[in-house]
Design a protein around this motif. Structure first.
Motif, PDB file in Angstrom:
ATOM      1  N   VAL A  56       3.022  11.675  -4.497  1.00  0.00           N
ATOM      2  CA  VAL A  56       3.900  11.774  -5.426  1.00  0.00           C
ATOM      3  C   VAL A  56       4.769  10.524  -5.849  1.00  0.00           C
ATOM      4  O   VAL A  56       4.885  10.332  -7.067  1.00  0.00           O
ATOM      5  CB  VAL A  56       5.008  12.954  -4.797  1.00  0.00           C
ATOM      6  N   SER A  57       5.040   9.731  -4.976  1.00  0.00           N
ATOM      7  CA  SER A  57       5.646   8.655  -5.204  1.00  0.00           C
ATOM      8  C   SER A  57       4.662   7.559  -6.163  1.00  0.00           C
ATOM      9  O   SER A  57       5.266   7.103  -7.183  1.00  0.00           O
ATOM     10  CB  SER A  57       5.981   7.523  -3.713  1.00  0.00           C
ATOM     11  N   TYR A  58       3.344   7.544  -6.005  1.00  0.00           N
ATOM     12  CA  TYR A  58       2.493   6.998  -6.534  1.00  0.00           C
ATOM     13  C   TYR A  58       2.732   7.410  -8.177  1.00  0.00           C
ATOM     14  O   TYR A  58       2.517   6.476  -9.202  1.00  0.00           O
ATOM     15  CB  TYR A  58       1.121   6.653  -6.362  1.00  0.00           C
ATOM     16  N   ARG A  59       2.691   8.656  -8.240  1.00  0.00           N
ATOM     17  CA  ARG A  59       2.429   9.187  -9.756  1.00  0.00           C
ATOM     18  C   ARG A  59       4.165   9.042 -10.348  1.00  0.00           C
ATOM     19  O   ARG A  59       4.050   8.706 -11.529  1.00  0.00           O
ATOM     20  CB  ARG A  59       2.293  10.661  -9.501  1.00  0.00           C
ATOM     21  N   GLU A  60       4.951   9.015  -9.718  1.00  0.00           N
ATOM     22  CA  GLU A  60       6.429   8.701 -10.300  1.00  0.00           C
ATOM     23  C   GLU A  60       6.519   7.167 -10.589  1.00  0.00           C
ATOM     24  O   GLU A  60       6.928   7.069 -11.806  1.00  0.00           O
ATOM     25  CB  GLU A  60       7.507   8.918  -9.306  1.00  0.00           C
ATOM     26  N   PHE A  61       5.658   6.365  -9.819  1.00  0.00           N
ATOM     27  CA  PHE A  61       5.715   4.947 -10.090  1.00  0.00           C
ATOM     28  C   PHE A  61       4.969   4.708 -11.415  1.00  0.00           C
ATOM     29  O   PHE A  61       5.445   4.166 -12.423  1.00  0.00           O
ATOM     30  CB  PHE A  61       5.130   4.314  -8.998  1.00  0.00           C
ATOM     31  N   SER A  81      -1.047  -0.806  -4.267  1.00  0.00           N
ATOM     32  CA  SER A  81      -2.415  -0.296  -3.949  1.00  0.00           C
ATOM     33  C   SER A  81      -2.306   1.316  -3.360  1.00  0.00           C
ATOM     34  O   SER A  81      -1.432   1.521  -2.556  1.00  0.00           O
ATOM     35  CB  SER A  81      -3.140  -1.020  -2.822  1.00  0.00           C
ATOM     36  N   HIS A  82      -3.035   2.319  -4.088  1.00  0.00           N
ATOM     37  CA  HIS A  82      -3.054   3.624  -3.728  1.00  0.00           C
ATOM     38  C   HIS A  82      -4.385   4.247  -3.937  1.00  0.00           C
ATOM     39  O   HIS A  82      -4.960   4.254  -4.922  1.00  0.00           O
ATOM     40  CB  HIS A  82      -1.980   4.498  -4.641  1.00  0.00           C
ATOM     41  N   LEU A  83      -5.021   4.649  -2.654  1.00  0.00           N
ATOM     42  CA  LEU A  83      -6.403   5.047  -2.905  1.00  0.00           C
ATOM     43  C   LEU A  83      -7.200   3.870  -3.454  1.00  0.00           C
ATOM     44  O   LEU A  83      -7.320   2.746  -3.177  1.00  0.00           O
ATOM     45  CB  LEU A  83      -6.462   6.297  -3.669  1.00  0.00           C
ATOM     46  N   ASN A  84      -8.026   4.364  -4.516  1.00  0.00           N
ATOM     47  CA  ASN A  84      -8.710   3.113  -5.263  1.00  0.00           C
ATOM     48  C   ASN A  84      -8.229   2.614  -6.401  1.00  0.00           C
ATOM     49  O   ASN A  84      -8.865   1.986  -7.361  1.00  0.00           O
ATOM     50  CB  ASN A  84     -10.111   3.613  -5.534  1.00  0.00           C
ATOM     51  N   MET A  85      -6.989   2.933  -6.613  1.00  0.00           N
ATOM     52  CA  MET A  85      -5.877   2.483  -7.762  1.00  0.00           C
ATOM     53  C   MET A  85      -5.120   1.228  -7.405  1.00  0.00           C
ATOM     54  O   MET A  85      -4.559   1.293  -6.465  1.00  0.00           O
ATOM     55  CB  MET A  85      -5.346   3.521  -8.570  1.00  0.00           C
ATOM     56  N   GLU A  86      -5.027   0.511  -8.187  1.00  0.00           N
ATOM     57  CA  GLU A  86      -4.432  -0.716  -8.493  1.00  0.00           C
ATOM     58  C   GLU A  86      -3.231  -1.013  -9.584  1.00  0.00           C
ATOM     59  O   GLU A  86      -3.435  -0.582 -10.760  1.00  0.00           O
ATOM     60  CB  GLU A  86      -4.835  -2.065  -8.029  1.00  0.00           C
ATOM     61  N   SER A  87      -2.078  -1.527  -9.428  1.00  0.00           N
ATOM     62  CA  SER A  87      -1.022  -1.688 -10.641  1.00  0.00           C
ATOM     63  C   SER A  87      -0.327  -2.845 -10.047  1.00  0.00           C
ATOM     64  O   SER A  87      -0.299  -3.353  -8.976  1.00  0.00           O
ATOM     65  CB  SER A  87      -0.299  -0.699 -10.530  1.00  0.00           C
ATOM     66  N   THR A  88       0.560  -3.498 -10.821  1.00  0.00           N
ATOM     67  CA  THR A  88       1.528  -4.441 -10.672  1.00  0.00           C
ATOM     68  C   THR A  88       2.851  -3.874 -10.720  1.00  0.00           C
ATOM     69  O   THR A  88       2.941  -2.997 -11.460  1.00  0.00           O
ATOM     70  CB  THR A  88       1.127  -5.517 -11.634  1.00  0.00           C
ATOM     71  N   ASN A 108       0.938  -1.292  -0.073  1.00  0.00           N
ATOM     72  CA  ASN A 108      -0.120  -0.046   0.050  1.00  0.00           C
ATOM     73  C   ASN A 108       0.952   1.125  -0.078  1.00  0.00           C
ATOM     74  O   ASN A 108       1.711   1.558   0.762  1.00  0.00           O
ATOM     75  CB  ASN A 108      -0.845   0.084   1.297  1.00  0.00           C
ATOM     76  N   ILE A 109       0.582   2.131  -0.931  1.00  0.00           N
ATOM     77  CA  ILE A 109       1.060   3.407  -0.842  1.00  0.00           C
ATOM     78  C   ILE A 109       0.246   4.317  -0.099  1.00  0.00           C
ATOM     79  O   ILE A 109      -0.796   4.562  -0.795  1.00  0.00           O
ATOM     80  CB  ILE A 109       1.635   4.152  -2.297  1.00  0.00           C
ATOM     81  N   PRO A 110       0.567   5.008   0.783  1.00  0.00           N
ATOM     82  CA  PRO A 110      -0.278   5.899   1.584  1.00  0.00           C
ATOM     83  C   PRO A 110      -0.953   7.041   0.658  1.00  0.00           C
ATOM     84  O   PRO A 110      -0.147   7.358  -0.183  1.00  0.00           O
ATOM     85  CB  PRO A 110       0.365   6.306   2.995  1.00  0.00           C
ATOM     86  N   GLU A 111      -1.916   7.358   1.162  1.00  0.00           N
ATOM     87  CA  GLU A 111      -2.792   8.820   0.354  1.00  0.00           C
ATOM     88  C   GLU A 111      -1.882   9.700   0.420  1.00  0.00           C
ATOM     89  O   GLU A 111      -1.541  10.581  -0.543  1.00  0.00           O
ATOM     90  CB  GLU A 111      -3.903   9.046   1.273  1.00  0.00           C
TER      91      GLU A 111
END
Length: 83
Positions: A12-17, A46-53, A5-8
């Motif tokens: 920034v980290s999720y966008r970079e990812f 998992s970040h907010l309601n988004m998921e990726s691999t 889980n990437i915290p809310e």
């Protein structure tokens, strides 16, 4: 596949990812789950309601051994996995 889980607060980290950059995350492993976070393994992000691999591209670094709870915290470097 384990989930990281990437915290809310770390959007920034999720966008970079999502843009394809490597990012550092923390993962919590229950007893017996430690090897789910080895280098080369795939994890669900998992970040907010988004998921990726993602693929773990670093050796896990244990940052908390979970003496009392048994749960360990690892620092990982991940990259977006090709689907």
């Amino acid at each position: 596949m384990s989930t990281v889980n990437i915290p809310e607060a770390d959007s920034v980290s999720y966008r970079e990812f999502q843009e394809g950059h490597s990012v550092q995350v923390r993962a919590i492993a229950s007893p017996g789950q430690e090897h789910d976070f080895d280098k080369g393994k795939r994890v669900s992000i998992s970040h907010l309601n988004m998921e990726s691999t993602a693929v773990i591209v670093s050796d896990p670094i244990e940052i908390d051994d979970g003496n009392e709870s048994g749960r360990k915290v690892f620092s990982l470097i991940i990259e977006k996995a090709d689907r």
